[in-house]
Structure formats: C-alpha cells, structure tokens
Design a protein around this motif. Structure first.
Motif, PDB file in Angstrom:
ATOM      1  N   SER A  40     -27.062   6.107 -13.045  1.00 25.95           N
ATOM      2  CA  SER A  40     -27.089   7.262 -13.285  1.00 25.95           C
ATOM      3  C   SER A  40     -27.078   7.580 -11.393  1.00 25.95           C
ATOM      4  O   SER A  40     -26.616   8.323 -10.935  1.00 25.95           O
ATOM      5  CB  SER A  40     -28.945   7.893 -13.091  1.00 25.95           C
ATOM      6  OG  SER A  40     -29.559   6.804 -12.497  1.00 25.95           O
ATOM      7  N   VAL A  41     -26.843   6.323 -10.929  1.00 23.72           N
ATOM      8  CA  VAL A  41     -26.911   6.566  -9.402  1.00 23.72           C
ATOM      9  C   VAL A  41     -25.828   5.614  -8.718  1.00 23.72           C
ATOM     10  O   VAL A  41     -24.934   6.171  -8.182  1.00 23.72           O
ATOM     11  CB  VAL A  41     -27.768   5.962  -8.455  1.00 23.72           C
ATOM     12  CG1 VAL A  41     -28.441   6.523  -6.942  1.00 23.72           C
ATOM     13  CG2 VAL A  41     -28.988   6.904  -8.668  1.00 23.72           C
ATOM     14  N   SER A  86     -16.078  -7.937  -8.506  1.00 25.36           N
ATOM     15  CA  SER A  86     -16.764  -6.581  -8.869  1.00 25.36           C
ATOM     16  C   SER A  86     -16.662  -5.444  -7.238  1.00 25.36           C
ATOM     17  O   SER A  86     -17.320  -6.383  -6.191  1.00 25.36           O
ATOM     18  CB  SER A  86     -17.827  -7.000  -9.382  1.00 25.36           C
ATOM     19  OG  SER A  86     -17.684  -7.037 -10.848  1.00 25.36           O
ATOM     20  N   ALA A  87     -16.871  -4.514  -8.189  1.00 23.19           N
ATOM     21  CA  ALA A  87     -17.927  -3.484  -6.974  1.00 23.19           C
ATOM     22  C   ALA A  87     -18.646  -2.439  -7.279  1.00 23.19           C
ATOM     23  O   ALA A  87     -18.362  -2.223  -8.362  1.00 23.19           O
ATOM     24  CB  ALA A  87     -16.558  -3.039  -7.059  1.00 23.19           C
ATOM     25  N   VAL A  88     -20.707  -1.950  -6.867  1.00 25.53           N
ATOM     26  CA  VAL A  88     -20.986  -1.632  -7.259  1.00 25.53           C
ATOM     27  C   VAL A  88     -20.765  -0.266  -6.165  1.00 25.53           C
ATOM     28  O   VAL A  88     -20.684  -0.305  -4.891  1.00 25.53           O
ATOM     29  CB  VAL A  88     -22.758  -2.210  -6.884  1.00 25.53           C
ATOM     30  CG1 VAL A  88     -23.484  -0.571  -7.236  1.00 25.53           C
ATOM     31  CG2 VAL A  88     -22.782  -3.348  -7.659  1.00 25.53           C
ATOM     32  N   ILE A  89     -20.432   1.142  -6.632  1.00 22.03           N
ATOM     33  CA  ILE A  89     -20.076   2.287  -5.869  1.00 22.03           C
ATOM     34  C   ILE A  89     -20.907   3.731  -6.427  1.00 22.03           C
ATOM     35  O   ILE A  89     -21.616   3.403  -7.480  1.00 22.03           O
ATOM     36  CB  ILE A  89     -18.417   2.204  -6.060  1.00 22.03           C
ATOM     37  CG1 ILE A  89     -18.321   3.289  -7.017  1.00 22.03           C
ATOM     38  CG2 ILE A  89     -17.868   1.649  -4.731  1.00 22.03           C
ATOM     39  CD1 ILE A  89     -16.709   3.380  -7.345  1.00 22.03           C
ATOM     40  N   THR A  90     -21.204   4.092  -5.674  1.00 23.86           N
ATOM     41  CA  THR A  90     -21.674   5.703  -6.172  1.00 23.86           C
ATOM     42  C   THR A  90     -21.873   6.452  -7.577  1.00 23.86           C
ATOM     43  O   THR A  90     -19.821   6.421  -7.441  1.00 23.86           O
ATOM     44  CB  THR A  90     -22.163   6.647  -4.752  1.00 23.86           C
ATOM     45  OG1 THR A  90     -21.464   7.140  -4.890  1.00 23.86           O
ATOM     46  CG2 THR A  90     -22.272   6.453  -4.113  1.00 23.86           C
ATOM     47  N   THR A  91     -21.777   6.506  -8.516  1.00 25.21           N
ATOM     48  CA  THR A  91     -21.290   6.961  -9.304  1.00 25.21           C
ATOM     49  C   THR A  91     -20.241   8.326  -9.107  1.00 25.21           C
ATOM     50  O   THR A  91     -19.523   8.720  -9.987  1.00 25.21           O
ATOM     51  CB  THR A  91     -22.875   7.279 -10.265  1.00 25.21           C
ATOM     52  OG1 THR A  91     -22.926   6.426 -11.069  1.00 25.21           O
ATOM     53  CG2 THR A  91     -21.845   7.882 -11.843  1.00 25.21           C
ATOM     54  N   SER A  92     -21.013   9.132  -8.139  1.00 22.26           N
ATOM     55  CA  SER A  92     -20.147   9.971  -7.884  1.00 22.26           C
ATOM     56  C   SER A  92     -18.960   9.964  -7.196  1.00 22.26           C
ATOM     57  O   SER A  92     -18.274  10.517  -7.343  1.00 22.26           O
ATOM     58  CB  SER A  92     -21.406  11.270  -7.058  1.00 22.26           C
ATOM     59  OG  SER A  92     -21.932  10.517  -5.824  1.00 22.26           O
ATOM     60  N   SER A  93     -18.626   8.900  -6.457  1.00 20.57           N
ATOM     61  CA  SER A  93     -17.586   8.653  -5.992  1.00 20.57           C
ATOM     62  C   SER A  93     -16.476   7.695  -7.465  1.00 20.57           C
ATOM     63  O   SER A  93     -15.602   8.096  -7.193  1.00 20.57           O
ATOM     64  CB  SER A  93     -17.758   6.837  -5.373  1.00 20.57           C
ATOM     65  OG  SER A  93     -18.462   7.711  -3.820  1.00 20.57           O
ATOM     66  N   VAL A  94     -17.764   7.449  -8.121  1.00 19.72           N
ATOM     67  CA  VAL A  94     -16.421   7.647  -9.338  1.00 19.72           C
ATOM     68  C   VAL A  94     -15.957   8.620 -10.355  1.00 19.72           C
ATOM     69  O   VAL A  94     -14.433   9.032 -10.855  1.00 19.72           O
ATOM     70  CB  VAL A  94     -17.209   6.030 -10.782  1.00 19.72           C
ATOM     71  CG1 VAL A  94     -16.673   6.559 -12.050  1.00 19.72           C
ATOM     72  CG2 VAL A  94     -17.546   5.031 -10.313  1.00 19.72           C
ATOM     73  N   ASP A  95     -16.666   9.825 -10.297  1.00 17.71           N
ATOM     74  CA  ASP A  95     -16.387  10.732 -10.439  1.00 17.71           C
ATOM     75  C   ASP A  95     -15.149  12.224 -10.008  1.00 17.71           C
ATOM     76  O   ASP A  95     -14.209  12.051 -10.260  1.00 17.71           O
ATOM     77  CB  ASP A  95     -17.409  12.113 -10.629  1.00 17.71           C
ATOM     78  CG  ASP A  95     -18.400  10.896 -12.416  1.00 17.71           C
ATOM     79  OD1 ASP A  95     -17.834  10.361 -12.874  1.00 17.71           O
ATOM     80  OD2 ASP A  95     -20.120  11.538 -12.072  1.00 17.71           O
TER      81      ASP A  95
END
Length: 75
Positions: free
Chosen positions: A23-24, A38-47
């Motif tokens: 969600s975040v 592997s990278a953890v990024i914001t979901t808004s960046s994915v979109d």
C-alpha cells in the motif's frame, strides 16, 4: 525521456522480474548479470515510472557504507 548520462558507477542493467506491491512501499526484483537485485521503493514511484515485469531498467544505488564478511572455507 531517456537517461543520457549518470554520475553513479554503482549500477546494474537488468530486467524487472517481479513487482511485489504494497500500500505504501513495493519491492522490485531486477534480474542482472550479477544476479537478482531487490529494491524497496514507494508504490507511487512504481506507478509514476510505471514499472512492469519485463521492463528493462537500471538498478542504480548509492553506497555510503560497504561491509565485508569473510566466508568460512568448506572442508
């Protein structure tokens, strides 16, 4: 838009093999010649990018600290 140049040497070219949406924050898995990154990024960046499985990407990272661990020898 494409990246013409970047000042970071810490980068691996690869292909997105998985997107685990949250969600975040989301986890992106990139298959590179060196293995999976592997990278953890914001979901808004994915979109905003938008990132999808199969996309060609650069995994660019900034390392302010690098740790070295000695591996035990196998008998």
């Amino acid at each position: 838009m494409t990246i013409a140049a970047i000042n970071s040497r810490n980068q691996f070219k690869g292909q997105v093999v998985a997107v685990h949406r949250g969600s975040v924050v989301s986890e992106i898995e990139v298959e590179t010649a060196a293995g999976i990154v592997s990278a953890v990024i914001t979901t808004s960046s994915v979109d905003r990018l938008p990132l999808r499985v199969g996309d060609d990407v650069l995994a660019v990272f900034k390392a302010t600290e690098v740790l070295v661990a000695k591996l035990s020898e196998r008998a």
